[in-house]
Write a protein that holds these residues in place. Sequence first.
Motif, short mmCIF file in Angstrom:
data_model
loop_
_atom_site.label_atom_id
_atom_site.label_comp_id
_atom_site.label_asym_id
_atom_site.label_seq_id
_atom_site.Cartn_x
_atom_site.Cartn_y
_atom_site.Cartn_z
N LEU A 1 43.61 39.19 38.57
CA LEU A 1 44.40 38.10 39.13
C LEU A 1 43.49 37.05 39.75
O LEU A 1 42.33 37.32 40.09
CB LEU A 1 45.34 38.66 40.21
N THR A 2 44.06 35.82 39.89
CA THR A 2 43.32 34.73 40.50
C THR A 2 44.19 34.07 41.57
O THR A 2 45.38 33.83 41.35
CB THR A 2 42.97 33.67 39.44
N GLY A 3 43.58 33.82 42.72
CA GLY A 3 44.31 33.18 43.81
C GLY A 3 44.28 31.68 43.68
O GLY A 3 43.62 31.14 42.78
N PRO A 4 44.97 30.96 44.59
CA PRO A 4 45.02 29.49 44.52
C PRO A 4 43.64 28.84 44.67
O PRO A 4 43.40 27.75 44.15
CB PRO A 4 45.94 29.10 45.69
N ASP A 5 42.72 29.51 45.36
CA ASP A 5 41.38 28.96 45.55
C ASP A 5 40.42 29.43 44.47
O ASP A 5 39.21 29.21 44.57
CB ASP A 5 40.85 29.36 46.92
N GLY A 6 40.92 30.09 43.43
CA GLY A 6 40.07 30.55 42.34
C GLY A 6 39.45 31.92 42.59
O GLY A 6 38.71 32.43 41.75
N ALA A 7 39.73 32.54 43.73
CA ALA A 7 39.15 33.85 44.03
C ALA A 7 39.76 34.92 43.13
O ALA A 7 40.94 34.86 42.79
CB ALA A 7 39.39 34.20 45.49
N ASP A 8 38.93 35.92 42.76
CA ASP A 8 39.39 37.01 41.90
C ASP A 8 40.02 38.13 42.72
O ASP A 8 39.56 38.46 43.81
CB ASP A 8 38.20 37.60 41.12
N GLY B 1 47.63 35.88 36.56
CA GLY B 1 46.58 36.57 35.81
C GLY B 1 47.14 37.35 34.65
O GLY B 1 48.22 37.04 34.13
N SER B 2 46.41 38.40 34.27
CA SER B 2 46.83 39.20 33.12
C SER B 2 46.80 40.67 33.49
O SER B 2 46.08 41.07 34.41
CB SER B 2 45.87 38.94 31.95
N ALA B 3 47.58 41.48 32.77
CA ALA B 3 47.64 42.91 33.06
C ALA B 3 47.59 43.71 31.77
O ALA B 3 47.88 43.19 30.68
CB ALA B 3 48.91 43.24 33.84
N PRO C 1 38.27 45.91 39.73
CA PRO C 1 38.09 44.83 38.76
C PRO C 1 36.60 44.52 38.54
O PRO C 1 35.79 44.73 39.45
CB PRO C 1 38.79 43.65 39.41
N VAL C 2 36.29 44.04 37.31
CA VAL C 2 34.90 43.69 36.98
C VAL C 2 34.85 42.30 36.36
O VAL C 2 35.85 41.81 35.82
CB VAL C 2 34.27 44.71 35.99
N ARG C 3 33.67 41.68 36.47
CA ARG C 3 33.41 40.40 35.79
C ARG C 3 32.49 40.70 34.61
O ARG C 3 31.59 41.53 34.70
CB ARG C 3 32.71 39.42 36.73
#
Lengths: 805, 359
Positions: free
Chosen positions: B70-77, B220-222, B336-338
């Motif tokens: 998922l991504t927040g409004p500030d772009g944070a994961d 985001g995606s699931a 979660p991973v990048r």
Amino acid sequence: MTPAILSALAAHWRRNPLQFLTLVLGLAFATALWSGVQAINAEARQSYDRAAASLGEGQFDLLLARDGGWINAARFVALRRAGWLVTPLVEGQITPDAGAPLRLLGIEPLTAPAGMAAAGVARTDLAGFLAGRVLLADPETARRLTPPPAVLQGRQVRAEAGLAPGTVLADIGAAQRLLGREGQVSRLLILPDQPQNQPALDQIAPDLLRQGAEAAPDPARLTGSFHLNLTAFGALSFIVGLFIVHGAVGLAMEQRRPLVRTLRALGAPLRLLVGLMLAELLAIALLAGGLGVLLGYVVAAALLPDVAATIRGLYGASVSGTLELRAVWWLSGLGMALAGTALAASGALWRIARMPPLASAGGRAWAVASARRTLGMAGAGLGLLALAAGIAAFGQGGGLWLGFTLLAALLLGGVLILPPFLALALTLAQRRRMGPVAEWFLADTRQQLPGLGLALMALMLAMAANVGVATMVSSFRLTFTGFLDQRLSAALYVNAEPAGDLRALEAFLEAEARELLPILVTEASVAGWPAQIYGVRGGPTYRQNWHFLAGGAEAWDTLVAGRAVIVNEQLARRADLAPGDALTVLPGLVLPVAAVVGDYGNPVGQVILGEDLFRATFPEAAPRRFAVQADDPDTLRRALLRDHGLPTAAITDQAEQKALALAIFERTFAVTGALNVLTLAVAGFAMLMSLLTLAALRLPQLAPVWALGLTQRHLAGLELLRAGLLAAMTALLALPLGLGLAWALLSVVNVEAFGWRLPMFLFPADYARLGLAAMVAAGLAALWPAWRLARRPPAELLKVFANER
Amino acid sequence: MNARGMMAALLGLGLLTGSTLPAAAQGFAGLGAAADGFALPDPGYRPGFPADHGAHPDFRIEWWYLTANLTGPDGADYGLQWTLFRTALAPETGPPVPGWNSPQLWFGHAAVTSADFHGAAERFARGGSGQAGVTVDPFAAWIDDWQMAGDSVDHLRLTASAPNFSYDMTMTAEGPLVLQGDAGYSVKSPDGQASHYYSQPFYRVEGTLELPEGEIPVTGSAWLDREWSSQPLSPDQSGWDWFSLSFDTGEKMMGFRLRGDGPAFTSGTWIAADGTPAPFGDGVLEAVPTAHSTVEGFSVPTRWRLRLPASGLDVEVAALNPDAWMGLSIAYWEGPVRVSGSHPGRGYLEMTGYDQDRP
């Protein structure tokens, strides 16, 4: 040098084996009673801790049905699905073929909180437990249930150390089946860490009442004062024992003065000498302490089953009936023996250490108390009594510990004024001229007081405790029987729950009974306290039998009219209510208190409403029990069994119930009674030992009187008379002290511990018997020394004039 | 059997035996392959829907396993996990047994992870009471108030709550179901252990996370994994590393590595952007730890190099939050991973068996 000194020191005990025996036995008895009581307390506390730890009792908030009944198991799922983490519990009793009923507790191990150790134990064979094949119990209970009795329907009971004693643990499904409660649970336990965003409980479960963990009956708290009483008894016995030790050690040191002088003159360093005497005392203390711990084990093992039965009967808390050797009590016993010896011997050793090496042996200087000391004791005693009076007058409501401070001040003060009181009485008697022998007798008695003082103090402590406890027990018995007559005033008590058709049963009873008293009850929280609200039918039975502590007979009329409530004493004390005060029973229902009623032994508050008001306020709470007055109870009982399918156990008659309650009560004080007798016995022993040691010392006083013409028989008779006289005077003083003790127990300690006050009754015949027993004990103690005096060869008396001893 | 299967079995077993992980694994191995009359995975079986979205009570273990990036409004994961496990004490072939006698046990795990927060919670329930379960039409999977439900698995609402976090998401499937292995029959080890296995990796998600710092709207995606089996574990297996990665190209990959006494067993599936699966067998995927972190006193590999030469994949996988430790009844690492390198993207990593490794 050291071996020589040791052998010289040991020679003293070889020459005075009786003294050695006194010291060891005195210390052993003291340690035995102390460690015995500690052992019982430790076992009980361990049991409560195990119950609390294994079942989580008292740790978690609970949800209870407001009407006091069972909760539909579907509520558990509904609450979980609404986001409330709760776990269901089913509780009931099963009665194996023989013996006392056992507590059956059904848990759901998957949702049980981490703090409930029993759930963890259940998980060791989760498949068997969930399937209901395996039940768990502590080893003692598991042994009792092997092979499984019929009531377990073929289920095996596995022993698990660490589980609460007397409790059988089952899966919730199995417990429901065993209790015939399919689809129902007793209560729900609320887990400590709840998730976010929960709906409010009073919206999704308005019919359930949340009870805080602190409000749940906690066995450790309920039984606290019982154990405090036991501890007080243990401490009392120990103090009595210390009197013995003090006397024996003091005498031994005194008699060894010439020995010490000789040894020091021969060059033994004082430091070494005192060190060796300390080591000697340490060895004796360890020997006696060890013996005492052994004896204590025997005492505790003998008393524990009674204590366990008492606690189960009084508080419903189970205590294991088998005693384990726990470090906490045997170490405490040994520690008390060492500390007690040190305390008792410190003064004597101090005097030895400061004695100039060439000082002459001081004769019986140790026993000659100065007038200053007597005055000091009188002052301290009166001060303590004044403190006790102050607490009694102004300190009420200050907590349990203030109550026990009152007891301690009362006892210690009373004991301290005993020797000054006796000295004063003898001095006054001496003013009346009664001839030379009487005058000598009184003067000699007064001169002996310092030596006998400690033993007499011990006797007085034992007597006062006896008077106090006898008064309390008998007052309790009278009050309790009266209370039972009040509460169990109907002929039959019918538990309607097993009945198929409750309404039909009620209609039948209405028709057949002379007077039907439905017992309507619901759980609630009143004035911030857990309470039960009762609805009663104010008929003739209650009006005739219930006596109010406060409030008049007109209370019934206002109650029936729904214009007032009656509360029990516990609630009245906690919420500070008196007749006329307004009480908020529920939000929106405020009624004046019409009367306060005694409710002995109940930990929670009670509010009594008139039946009509109750039914209007709690329409969902149907009566589950009925009290029935009938002209022919037996016929009615048969009809209930035959036509309404009630099991025999659902109907109890008044006599049965009363006998059961009284049996529980009788056992309660059997333990205190046993400890009482032991204390008196120890005091008698102290008296005997003091007289024996004095007898040897007093030859120089007796020899001149003998030389003046009094026969040995006459002298022995006077000795007996003296013992009787002193015991009588002690008893005289012990009586008011004991009554003070009883008053403090009933009106202060009991109120602080339980929230109700017991009325005090007096039992003069009992006291007379006790006084007689004390005099007989003193007389018996004096018999042997007197006999020895009468049989002493005259040559020994003559020797007094021949040498310096 | 794959990694999650071990987890489900161990969860059940951990409760059953109260023992630690390795001992439980050995005890479980002693049960035997066709133990206790449970149904066994059938190579000829073809999943049918919506029926197979529901429970298979004649199999020993089963799970509904959802992870989201998922991504927040500030772009944070952010990442979240929602898992429902079922494990049976005995096979249930007839109509479900109601009440406390049901042999079915259910477990739920939920977690939320950000770069500096990780919250995890678990729930337990017995079948038969209604406290947990799965229905097909309309679809609902739940334990207590945790719920994944909707008119079908294509439109779901997902909720969970714990003392320190909660979330409420809506999910819409934007691609087909993916049958893993041979048309849903997934062979997992050289010994031939297998499970029925399909996934829905194409959910679009939006909703709200409630974290200690407040409410955060996210998108985001699931990825949902569905799997059921009955087969036991190998006694020598000490743990696994499991990856589900979504690349910016729209392609996806599921891959795992089972660690044991011998060389690690690897397997997985390459999923094209249109959902076409390309399964690969042992030894094709290369997964090498490149950095470890100390988490709860254990040394856990939180940076990996993954290579899948056939698909041109050569990436570095790094944990968003190395402290994503699931300190539950069975402890493991999941977060979660990048992904960076030849195929940038995001995904989820799950690692078990590291709670024995002291650094």
